[in-house]
Write a protein that holds these residues in place. Sequence first.
Motif, PDB file in Angstrom:
ATOM      1  N   TRP A 149       0.829  -1.209   0.000  1.00  0.00           N
ATOM      2  CA  TRP A 149       0.000   0.000   0.000  1.00  0.00           C
ATOM      3  C   TRP A 149       0.862   1.256   0.000  1.00  0.00           C
ATOM      4  N   ILE A 150       1.919   1.220   0.798  1.00  0.00           N
ATOM      5  CA  ILE A 150       2.816   2.381   0.868  1.00  0.00           C
ATOM      6  C   ILE A 150       3.451   2.643  -0.483  1.00  0.00           C
ATOM      7  N   GLN A 151       3.876   1.569  -1.164  1.00  0.00           N
ATOM      8  CA  GLN A 151       4.502   1.730  -2.469  1.00  0.00           C
ATOM      9  C   GLN A 151       3.503   2.280  -3.485  1.00  0.00           C
ATOM     10  N   GLN A 152       2.247   1.852  -3.398  1.00  0.00           N
ATOM     11  CA  GLN A 152       1.228   2.388  -4.292  1.00  0.00           C
ATOM     12  C   GLN A 152       1.034   3.889  -4.070  1.00  0.00           C
ATOM     13  N   LEU A 153       1.008   4.301  -2.822  1.00  0.00           N
ATOM     14  CA  LEU A 153       0.846   5.722  -2.511  1.00  0.00           C
ATOM     15  C   LEU A 153       2.044   6.528  -2.992  1.00  0.00           C
ATOM     16  N   ILE A 154       3.248   5.956  -2.867  1.00  0.00           N
ATOM     17  CA  ILE A 154       4.450   6.660  -3.330  1.00  0.00           C
ATOM     18  C   ILE A 154       4.424   6.803  -4.849  1.00  0.00           C
ATOM     19  N   ASP A 155       4.061   5.719  -5.553  1.00  0.00           N
ATOM     20  CA  ASP A 155       4.047   5.750  -7.011  1.00  0.00           C
ATOM     21  C   ASP A 155       3.011   6.737  -7.542  1.00  0.00           C
ATOM     22  N   SER A 156       1.895   6.881  -6.840  1.00  0.00           N
ATOM     23  CA  SER A 156       0.842   7.793  -7.293  1.00  0.00           C
ATOM     24  C   SER A 156       1.043   9.224  -6.807  1.00  0.00           C
ATOM     25  N   GLY A 157       2.114   9.468  -6.042  1.00  0.00           N
ATOM     26  CA  GLY A 157       2.381  10.816  -5.530  1.00  0.00           C
ATOM     27  C   GLY A 157       1.511  11.208  -4.361  1.00  0.00           C
ATOM     28  N   GLU A 158       0.847  10.223  -3.742  1.00  0.00           N
ATOM     29  CA  GLU A 158      -0.029  10.503  -2.605  1.00  0.00           C
ATOM     30  C   GLU A 158       0.684  10.320  -1.269  1.00  0.00           C
ATOM     31  N   LEU A 159       1.939   9.981  -1.305  1.00  0.00           N
ATOM     32  CA  LEU A 159       2.753   9.895  -0.086  1.00  0.00           C
ATOM     33  C   LEU A 159       4.083  10.582  -0.365  1.00  0.00           C
ATOM     34  N   LYS A 160       4.347  11.631   0.365  1.00  0.00           N
ATOM     35  CA  LYS A 160       5.575  12.395   0.173  1.00  0.00           C
ATOM     36  C   LYS A 160       6.177  12.760   1.521  1.00  0.00           C
ATOM     37  N   LYS A 161       7.468  13.061   1.482  1.00  0.00           N
ATOM     38  CA  LYS A 161       8.151  13.557   2.673  1.00  0.00           C
ATOM     39  C   LYS A 161       8.131  15.085   2.649  1.00  0.00           C
ATOM     40  N   ARG A 162       7.648  15.673   3.732  1.00  0.00           N
ATOM     41  CA  ARG A 162       7.503  17.121   3.828  1.00  0.00           C
ATOM     42  C   ARG A 162       8.240  17.616   5.072  1.00  0.00           C
ATOM     43  N   PHE A 163       8.488  18.939   5.084  1.00  0.00           N
ATOM     44  CA  PHE A 163       9.193  19.517   6.236  1.00  0.00           C
ATOM     45  C   PHE A 163       8.363  19.296   7.506  1.00  0.00           C
ATOM     46  N   ASN A 164       9.030  18.826   8.548  1.00  0.00           N
ATOM     47  CA  ASN A 164       8.341  18.445   9.785  1.00  0.00           C
ATOM     48  C   ASN A 164       8.192  19.662  10.704  1.00  0.00           C
ATOM     49  N   THR A 165       7.129  20.424  10.495  1.00  0.00           N
ATOM     50  CA  THR A 165       6.884  21.588  11.358  1.00  0.00           C
ATOM     51  C   THR A 165       6.490  21.167  12.762  1.00  0.00           C
ATOM     52  N   THR A 166       5.919  19.976  12.898  1.00  0.00           N
ATOM     53  CA  THR A 166       5.504  19.493  14.217  1.00  0.00           C
ATOM     54  C   THR A 166       6.682  19.416  15.179  1.00  0.00           C
ATOM     55  N   PHE A 167       7.856  19.116  14.657  1.00  0.00           N
ATOM     56  CA  PHE A 167       9.039  18.977  15.514  1.00  0.00           C
ATOM     57  C   PHE A 167       9.360  20.285  16.245  1.00  0.00           C
ATOM     58  N   PHE A 168       9.006  21.408  15.655  1.00  0.00           N
ATOM     59  CA  PHE A 168       9.310  22.707  16.257  1.00  0.00           C
ATOM     60  C   PHE A 168       8.086  23.383  16.878  1.00  0.00           C
ATOM     61  N   THR A 169       6.890  22.882  16.647  1.00  0.00           N
ATOM     62  CA  THR A 169       5.686  23.576  17.102  1.00  0.00           C
ATOM     63  C   THR A 169       4.915  22.826  18.176  1.00  0.00           C
ATOM     64  N   GLN A 170       5.262  21.571  18.464  1.00  0.00           N
ATOM     65  CA  GLN A 170       4.515  20.774  19.435  1.00  0.00           C
ATOM     66  C   GLN A 170       5.390  20.375  20.609  1.00  0.00           C
ATOM     67  N   GLY A 171       4.723  19.947  21.684  1.00  0.00           N
ATOM     68  CA  GLY A 171       5.429  19.421  22.838  1.00  0.00           C
ATOM     69  C   GLY A 171       5.686  17.936  22.703  1.00  0.00           C
ATOM     70  N   ASP A 172       6.021  17.309  23.809  1.00  0.00           N
ATOM     71  CA  ASP A 172       6.361  15.898  23.784  1.00  0.00           C
ATOM     72  C   ASP A 172       5.115  15.047  23.548  1.00  0.00           C
ATOM     73  N   SER A 173       5.315  13.843  23.057  1.00  0.00           N
ATOM     74  CA  SER A 173       4.229  12.910  22.800  1.00  0.00           C
ATOM     75  C   SER A 173       4.784  11.498  22.854  1.00  0.00           C
ATOM     76  N   ARG A 174       3.901  10.556  23.171  1.00  0.00           N
ATOM     77  CA  ARG A 174       4.313   9.151  23.143  1.00  0.00           C
ATOM     78  C   ARG A 174       4.364   8.601  21.722  1.00  0.00           C
ATOM     79  N   GLU A 175       3.783   9.315  20.783  1.00  0.00           N
ATOM     80  CA  GLU A 175       3.857   8.940  19.372  1.00  0.00           C
ATOM     81  C   GLU A 175       4.963   9.759  18.710  1.00  0.00           C
TER      82      GLU A 175
END
Length: 432
Positions: free
Chosen positions: A178-204
């Motif tokens: 499924w992941i490979q299908q999403l990558i091939d169709s352009g529906e899964l991409k790596k984007r800049f992780n703003t959460t790393f700088f805007t959120q607090g700690d999390s167990r996830e």
Amino acid sequence: MTDTNRNLTQEQVRQRIEQHLASRHRKEKVFRGLGIASVAFGILAVLVLFTDIISKGSGAFVQSAIQLEVTYDPLVLGIDKVDEESLTWANFTGVIREALRERFPEVQSRSEKRELYSLVSSGAPFTLRKRLQSDPELLGKTQTVWLTADDDVDTFVKSLSDSKEGFRGRTSDQKAEWIQQLIDSGELKKRFNTTFFTQGDSREPEQAGIRAALLGSFFTLLVTLVLSFPIGVAAAIYLEEYAPKNKWTDLIEVNINNLAAVPSIVFGLLGLAIFINFFELPRSAPLVGGLVLTLMTLPTIIISSRAALKAVPPSIREAALGLGASRMQTIFHHVLPLAMPGMLTGAIIGMAQALGETAPLLMIGMVAFIVDVPTGITDPATVLPVQIFLWADSPERAFVERTSAAIMVLLSFLIAMNTAAVLLRKKLERRW
């Protein structure tokens, strides 16, 4: 015969001198080579350290996201209007699952659906909630959104660039397809992780950020600076300019020098006994952390400030006193401005040392799991080194790169503070 013996003796002396000089030159070359090798080894160790940290942590600054066609169906959400109470109980998770089923209609069994739903982060419903809250007109409409992928998906996607198969971990063959299908169709991409700088700690891992830790460090250092710098400078001025030279001042100076070498965890025990147990100040608060770090950095600031005061030539004091200035005017109008660059340098170095401390803050409870971002010096908070400590102890694989990324941020601040200290000293320093 005597002249011949004398000539031979002089020749032997000359040879011995040449041998001794050659031996000295060899030793100097060996010593110089050892010095160069030591420097090269140190530089190599630093390069290896930075290379390892950057290679492991650079991935945390990007995060995989999945594109879905989401319909804000009132029936699925279980609401008929958009208000605070309705949004609190709205079923945004059902909306996301409906979008995933529409994207992969071939998935029918319960086990496959459960695995399909795990493609998206558990924090994705909050993203939809914010969107609907900001634009109530979306109710009943369809929107294309990018939702954060689960940490296992993100780890697998990032590992695809390192190997053909990628790191599977808990990712099954079906999920990888499924992941490979999403990558091939352009529906899964790596984007800049703003959460790393805007959120607090999390167990996830995909929802964890350093904003709470950064603000906790800021408030803690603010308390430390406001308390330690004036007290340290005042103590240095008194000891250097006013205090009589007797056994009591000698005892104070010895104790200050000894305190500078005391392990930092001892100050944490002292803060736990005095500030928390005796004065009953709130645990895990930047106020208490700042008080503890003040005790730790005071010896460093006092010693550097005294050295800066000693570096001011006596002629400055004598000239001021000769022109009729009082003792206080001489110190505050002439000596202190000239010594201030050295004092500021010592203070910045002390703050950089305090920024990287963990042990004393663990003793006063700043190791707590803090999700909310602190807004003041009395709110529960953690600091960046403690956040790194917590993430390093987490079993989730995705926390490895976030640990290294947080170390990169911490090292950036430390390098910036030490660079500022050097530049400030060069700019303000005066030579006599």
